[in-house]
Design a protein around this motif. Structure first.
Motif, PDB file in Angstrom:
ATOM      1  N   LEU A  60       0.841  -1.122   0.119  1.00 23.98           N
ATOM      2  CA  LEU A  60       0.000  -0.192  -0.184  1.00 23.98           C
ATOM      3  C   LEU A  60       0.822   1.215  -0.114  1.00 23.98           C
ATOM      4  O   LEU A  60       0.569   2.146  -0.769  1.00 23.98           O
ATOM      5  CB  LEU A  60      -1.011  -0.028   1.337  1.00 23.98           C
ATOM      6  CG  LEU A  60      -2.315   0.805   1.234  1.00 23.98           C
ATOM      7  CD1 LEU A  60      -2.938   0.658   0.057  1.00 23.98           C
ATOM      8  CD2 LEU A  60      -2.945   0.863   2.597  1.00 23.98           C
ATOM      9  N   GLN A  61       1.985   1.312   0.569  1.00 25.14           N
ATOM     10  CA  GLN A  61       2.714   2.181   0.959  1.00 25.14           C
ATOM     11  C   GLN A  61       3.612   2.732  -0.411  1.00 25.14           C
ATOM     12  O   GLN A  61       3.562   3.719  -1.072  1.00 25.14           O
ATOM     13  CB  GLN A  61       3.790   2.127   1.869  1.00 25.14           C
ATOM     14  CG  GLN A  61       5.024   3.554   1.929  1.00 25.14           C
ATOM     15  CD  GLN A  61       6.124   3.117   3.018  1.00 25.14           C
ATOM     16  OE1 GLN A  61       6.148   2.129   3.581  1.00 25.14           O
ATOM     17  NE2 GLN A  61       6.962   3.910   2.880  1.00 25.14           N
ATOM     18  N   LYS A  62       3.957   1.449  -1.155  1.00 29.49           N
ATOM     19  CA  LYS A  62       4.776   1.407  -2.458  1.00 29.49           C
ATOM     20  C   LYS A  62       3.614   2.159  -3.403  1.00 29.49           C
ATOM     21  O   LYS A  62       3.938   2.848  -4.335  1.00 29.49           O
ATOM     22  CB  LYS A  62       5.219   0.246  -2.755  1.00 29.49           C
ATOM     23  CG  LYS A  62       5.964   0.108  -4.041  1.00 29.49           C
ATOM     24  CD  LYS A  62       6.340  -1.161  -4.707  1.00 29.49           C
ATOM     25  CE  LYS A  62       7.262  -1.702  -3.560  1.00 29.49           C
ATOM     26  NZ  LYS A  62       7.808  -3.101  -4.076  1.00 29.49           N
ATOM     27  N   ASP A  63       2.388   1.600  -3.613  1.00 29.62           N
ATOM     28  CA  ASP A  63       1.234   2.065  -4.471  1.00 29.62           C
ATOM     29  C   ASP A  63       1.029   3.571  -4.115  1.00 29.62           C
ATOM     30  O   ASP A  63       0.995   4.393  -5.208  1.00 29.62           O
ATOM     31  CB  ASP A  63       0.140   1.291  -4.082  1.00 29.62           C
ATOM     32  CG  ASP A  63      -0.746   1.756  -5.359  1.00 29.62           C
ATOM     33  OD1 ASP A  63      -0.606   1.560  -6.369  1.00 29.62           O
ATOM     34  OD2 ASP A  63      -2.067   2.041  -4.926  1.00 29.62           O
ATOM     35  N   TYR A  64       0.849   4.038  -3.051  1.00 35.18           N
ATOM     36  CA  TYR A  64       0.839   5.333  -2.659  1.00 35.18           C
ATOM     37  C   TYR A  64       1.944   6.103  -3.239  1.00 35.18           C
ATOM     38  O   TYR A  64       1.678   7.369  -3.686  1.00 35.18           O
ATOM     39  CB  TYR A  64       0.770   5.689  -1.074  1.00 35.18           C
ATOM     40  CG  TYR A  64       0.672   7.140  -0.752  1.00 35.18           C
ATOM     41  CD1 TYR A  64      -0.360   7.893  -0.965  1.00 35.18           C
ATOM     42  CD2 TYR A  64       1.926   7.489  -0.201  1.00 35.18           C
ATOM     43  CE1 TYR A  64      -0.164   9.285  -0.666  1.00 35.18           C
ATOM     44  CE2 TYR A  64       2.068   8.958   0.163  1.00 35.18           C
ATOM     45  CZ  TYR A  64       0.918   9.862  -0.294  1.00 35.18           C
ATOM     46  OH  TYR A  64       1.278  11.159  -0.010  1.00 35.18           O
ATOM     47  N   GLU A  65       3.068   5.917  -2.945  1.00 37.53           N
ATOM     48  CA  GLU A  65       4.358   6.588  -3.540  1.00 37.53           C
ATOM     49  C   GLU A  65       4.066   6.794  -4.995  1.00 37.53           C
ATOM     50  O   GLU A  65       4.676   7.831  -5.480  1.00 37.53           O
ATOM     51  CB  GLU A  65       5.505   5.800  -2.985  1.00 37.53           C
ATOM     52  CG  GLU A  65       5.929   6.028  -1.690  1.00 37.53           C
ATOM     53  CD  GLU A  65       6.914   5.364  -0.930  1.00 37.53           C
ATOM     54  OE1 GLU A  65       7.567   4.422  -1.696  1.00 37.53           O
ATOM     55  OE2 GLU A  65       7.285   5.600   0.224  1.00 37.53           O
ATOM     56  N   LEU A  66       3.778   5.601  -5.771  1.00 36.52           N
ATOM     57  CA  LEU A  66       3.528   5.485  -7.258  1.00 36.52           C
ATOM     58  C   LEU A  66       2.648   6.833  -7.664  1.00 36.52           C
ATOM     59  O   LEU A  66       2.566   7.518  -8.412  1.00 36.52           O
ATOM     60  CB  LEU A  66       3.377   4.379  -7.915  1.00 36.52           C
ATOM     61  CG  LEU A  66       4.757   3.211  -7.732  1.00 36.52           C
ATOM     62  CD1 LEU A  66       4.254   1.863  -8.191  1.00 36.52           C
ATOM     63  CD2 LEU A  66       5.681   3.863  -8.877  1.00 36.52           C
ATOM     64  N   TRP A  67       1.465   6.551  -7.032  1.00 38.21           N
ATOM     65  CA  TRP A  67       0.375   7.336  -7.133  1.00 38.21           C
ATOM     66  C   TRP A  67       0.548   8.478  -6.971  1.00 38.21           C
ATOM     67  O   TRP A  67       0.425   9.590  -7.649  1.00 38.21           O
ATOM     68  CB  TRP A  67      -0.823   6.815  -6.080  1.00 38.21           C
ATOM     69  CG  TRP A  67      -2.069   7.690  -6.475  1.00 38.21           C
ATOM     70  CD1 TRP A  67      -3.119   7.519  -7.238  1.00 38.21           C
ATOM     71  CD2 TRP A  67      -2.639   8.587  -5.738  1.00 38.21           C
ATOM     72  NE1 TRP A  67      -4.019   8.339  -7.272  1.00 38.21           N
ATOM     73  CE2 TRP A  67      -3.858   9.059  -6.287  1.00 38.21           C
ATOM     74  CE3 TRP A  67      -1.858   9.198  -4.493  1.00 38.21           C
ATOM     75  CZ2 TRP A  67      -4.359  10.371  -5.565  1.00 38.21           C
ATOM     76  CZ3 TRP A  67      -2.635  10.322  -3.920  1.00 38.21           C
ATOM     77  CH2 TRP A  67      -4.056  10.838  -4.515  1.00 38.21           C
ATOM     78  N   ALA A  68       1.226   9.029  -5.815  1.00 38.43           N
ATOM     79  CA  ALA A  68       1.625  10.548  -5.475  1.00 38.43           C
ATOM     80  C   ALA A  68       2.633  11.276  -6.505  1.00 38.43           C
ATOM     81  O   ALA A  68       2.491  12.420  -6.728  1.00 38.43           O
ATOM     82  CB  ALA A  68       2.103  10.704  -4.027  1.00 38.43           C
TER      83      ALA A  68
END
Length: 177
Positions: free
Chosen positions: A155-163
């Motif tokens: 989830l953190q990795k996905d957030y970083e990509l999304w951000a």
């Protein structure tokens, strides 16, 4: 690029479940926008290999998603599969983000509760109930100790990509729990 990190975190955690890209394509199957089947993999339980298959829903709330267990099926030997009629579980995983506007610190938090009920078969009644309960608790704790941190890292990795502006939404994970 999404510029305001506080707003970006709040916006990300309110995305519909269909827009999170934490799905491990080898372990999770999407049934609809907010319902998924999760294949946990083989676990040893009282000398048997048990393969739990979980159906979960993801309900997005203001501070993050809530994952609820809808159904559990056990796969394995005939003996294990027969336990499906004598087995039940409930689980809720509340995922939130924390951080104040202007704060440098942003963190994901997870609160998970699980309850399991099992009618002990006659053949196992020679064992003390406490031994069966403690073994079952250890198995469930092992699953949670592995799955929840992995989910949060994804989830953190996905957030970083999304951000960063990456909207490709590619599945993450390699099939390992």
């Amino acid at each position: 690029m999404r510029t305001d990190q506080f707003t970006a975190a709040a916006d990300y955690m309110r995305l519909p479940a269909s827009q999170y890209s934490v799905l491990d394509a080898k372990k999770i199957e999407r049934l609809d926008d907010d319902t998924f089947i999760c294949y946990v993999g083989g676990l040893n339980f009282l000398g048997f290999v048990v393969e739990p298959v979980l159906t979960v829903s993801v309900i997005v709330q203001d501070r993050g998603p809530v994952v609820k267990l809808l159904d559990t099926k056990l796969q394995g030997s005939k003996t294990i599969m027969a336990a499906n009629d004598r087995f039940g579980a409930t689980m809720t995983n509340i995922v939130t983000w924390e951080g104040d506007e202007g704060s440098e610190i942003k963190q994901l938090c997870s609160e998970t509760s699980i309850q399991v009920a099992l009618e002990v078969p006659r053949w196992a009644r020679v064992m003390p109930t406490s031994a069966i309960e403690s073994t079952g608790s250890r198995v469930m704790q092992t699953v949670l100790n592995s799955a929840v941190p992995k989910f949060l890292k994804q989830l953190q990795k996905d957030y970083e990509l999304w951000a960063s502006g990456d909207d490709s939404r590619k599945p993450m994970g390699n099939g390992e729990l």
